[in-house]
Design a protein around this motif. Structure first.
Motif, PDB file in Angstrom:
ATOM      1  N   GLU A 109       0.836  -1.212   0.000  1.00 33.96           N
ATOM      2  CA  GLU A 109       0.000   0.000   0.000  1.00 33.96           C
ATOM      3  C   GLU A 109       0.865   1.253   0.000  1.00 33.96           C
ATOM      4  OE1 GLU A 109      -3.651   2.209  -0.042  1.00 33.96           O
ATOM      5  OE2 GLU A 109      -2.937   0.302  -0.801  1.00 33.96           O
ATOM      6  N   SER A 110       1.944   1.255   0.766  1.00 32.13           N
ATOM      7  CA  SER A 110       2.859   2.404   0.760  1.00 32.13           C
ATOM      8  C   SER A 110       3.438   2.613  -0.633  1.00 32.13           C
ATOM      9  CB  SER A 110       3.996   2.191   1.759  1.00 32.13           C
ATOM     10  OG  SER A 110       3.506   2.178   3.069  1.00 32.13           O
ATOM     11  N   LYS A 111       3.853   1.517  -1.267  1.00 30.30           N
ATOM     12  CA  LYS A 111       4.418   1.606  -2.617  1.00 30.30           C
ATOM     13  C   LYS A 111       3.384   2.137  -3.601  1.00 30.30           C
ATOM     14  CE  LYS A 111       6.936  -1.107  -6.047  1.00 30.30           C
ATOM     15  NZ  LYS A 111       7.484  -2.435  -6.383  1.00 30.30           N
ATOM     16  N   ARG A 112       2.154   1.668  -3.496  1.00 32.82           N
ATOM     17  CA  ARG A 112       1.091   2.126  -4.405  1.00 32.82           C
ATOM     18  C   ARG A 112       0.865   3.627  -4.261  1.00 32.82           C
ATOM     19  NH1 ARG A 112      -3.842   3.811  -4.634  1.00 32.82           N
ATOM     20  NH2 ARG A 112      -4.222   3.658  -2.399  1.00 32.82           N
ATOM     21  N   ILE A 113       0.730   4.099  -3.035  1.00 31.29           N
ATOM     22  CA  ILE A 113       0.453   5.523  -2.790  1.00 31.29           C
ATOM     23  C   ILE A 113       1.606   6.393  -3.277  1.00 31.29           C
ATOM     24  CG2 ILE A 113       0.166   7.253  -0.954  1.00 31.29           C
ATOM     25  CD1 ILE A 113      -1.369   4.936   0.575  1.00 31.29           C
ATOM     26  N   ALA A 114       2.828   6.043  -2.905  1.00 34.39           N
ATOM     27  CA  ALA A 114       3.990   6.843  -3.311  1.00 34.39           C
ATOM     28  C   ALA A 114       4.177   6.810  -4.822  1.00 34.39           C
ATOM     29  CB  ALA A 114       5.249   6.350  -2.608  1.00 34.39           C
ATOM     30  N   THR A 115       3.938   5.661  -5.442  1.00 36.64           N
ATOM     31  CA  THR A 115       4.112   5.541  -6.892  1.00 36.64           C
ATOM     32  C   THR A 115       3.075   6.358  -7.646  1.00 36.64           C
ATOM     33  OG1 THR A 115       5.153   3.371  -6.680  1.00 36.64           O
ATOM     34  CG2 THR A 115       4.210   3.918  -8.827  1.00 36.64           C
ATOM     35  N   VAL A 116       1.836   6.346  -7.201  1.00 36.92           N
ATOM     36  CA  VAL A 116       0.807   7.157  -7.858  1.00 36.92           C
ATOM     37  C   VAL A 116       1.192   8.634  -7.760  1.00 36.92           C
ATOM     38  CG1 VAL A 116      -1.600   7.915  -7.789  1.00 36.92           C
ATOM     39  CG2 VAL A 116      -1.057   5.493  -7.575  1.00 36.92           C
ATOM     40  N   LEU A 117       1.577   9.091  -6.579  1.00 38.51           N
ATOM     41  CA  LEU A 117       1.991  10.490  -6.415  1.00 38.51           C
ATOM     42  C   LEU A 117       3.178  10.802  -7.325  1.00 38.51           C
ATOM     43  CD1 LEU A 117       1.975  13.267  -4.948  1.00 38.51           C
ATOM     44  CD2 LEU A 117       3.505  12.223  -3.269  1.00 38.51           C
ATOM     45  N   PHE A 118       4.219   9.986  -7.269  1.00 34.18           N
ATOM     46  CA  PHE A 118       5.429  10.233  -8.047  1.00 34.18           C
ATOM     47  C   PHE A 118       5.118  10.261  -9.548  1.00 34.18           C
ATOM     48  CE2 PHE A 118       9.597   9.329  -9.862  1.00 34.18           C
ATOM     49  CZ  PHE A 118      10.430  10.119  -9.085  1.00 34.18           C
ATOM     50  N   ASP A 119       4.374   9.272 -10.035  1.00 33.24           N
ATOM     51  CA  ASP A 119       4.050   9.204 -11.465  1.00 33.24           C
ATOM     52  C   ASP A 119       3.165  10.361 -11.923  1.00 33.24           C
ATOM     53  OD1 ASP A 119       5.560   6.912 -11.718  1.00 33.24           O
ATOM     54  OD2 ASP A 119       3.842   5.547 -11.882  1.00 33.24           O
TER      55      ASP A 119
END
Length: 129
Positions: free
Chosen positions: A9-19
């Motif tokens: 979940e942390s990876k999903r949230i950070a990746t959506v923001l970053f992308d």
């Protein structure tokens, strides 16, 4: 993991923001995926969502050909790291960058970065990426 956030979940949230910010240039992503105040650990960046949005808006305006090519994403609990090649223009050698985000309660709450310019010459045949 104090926040109870899973690595996925942390990876999903950070990746959506970053992308969304770096690829789509949608700075409103900070409103959806970051908590205010967003704590910055880069001494050249101010805390807060408004400051992050302004910093990226200014960078995109000053460097219309700015590109960020993600090479790897590493996540562990509430921490997510992006190793990427940052270039302000196509002819720029750029920099090897690691951005680290901390996710708590479904939002990015902290950001660190480490930036190393890509040199013209290297002492070895390995790349920085």
């Amino acid at each position: 993991m104090p926040s109870g956030a899973s690595t996925a979940e942390s990876k999903r949230i950070a990746t959506v923001l970053f992308d969304e910010v770096t690829k789509e240039r949608d700075v409103t992503s900070f409103d959806r995926y970051a908590a205010d105040p967003l704590h910055q650990h880069n001494p050249q960046s101010y805390d807060g969502i408004a400051a992050a949005k302004e910093q990226f808006t200014s960078a995109f305006a000053a460097n219309p050909d700015l590109s960020i090519s993600v090479k790897r994403v590493i996540a562990d609990g509430e921490y997510v790291a992006f190793h990427h090649h940052f270039k302000s223009s196509p002819e720029d050698r750029g920099a090897a960058v690691i951005d680290i985000f901390r996710v708590r309660a479904g939002k990015v709450v902290e950001h660190w970065d480490v930036i190393q310019p890509v040199p013209e010459k290297s002492a070895n045949d390995n790349t920085m990426f």
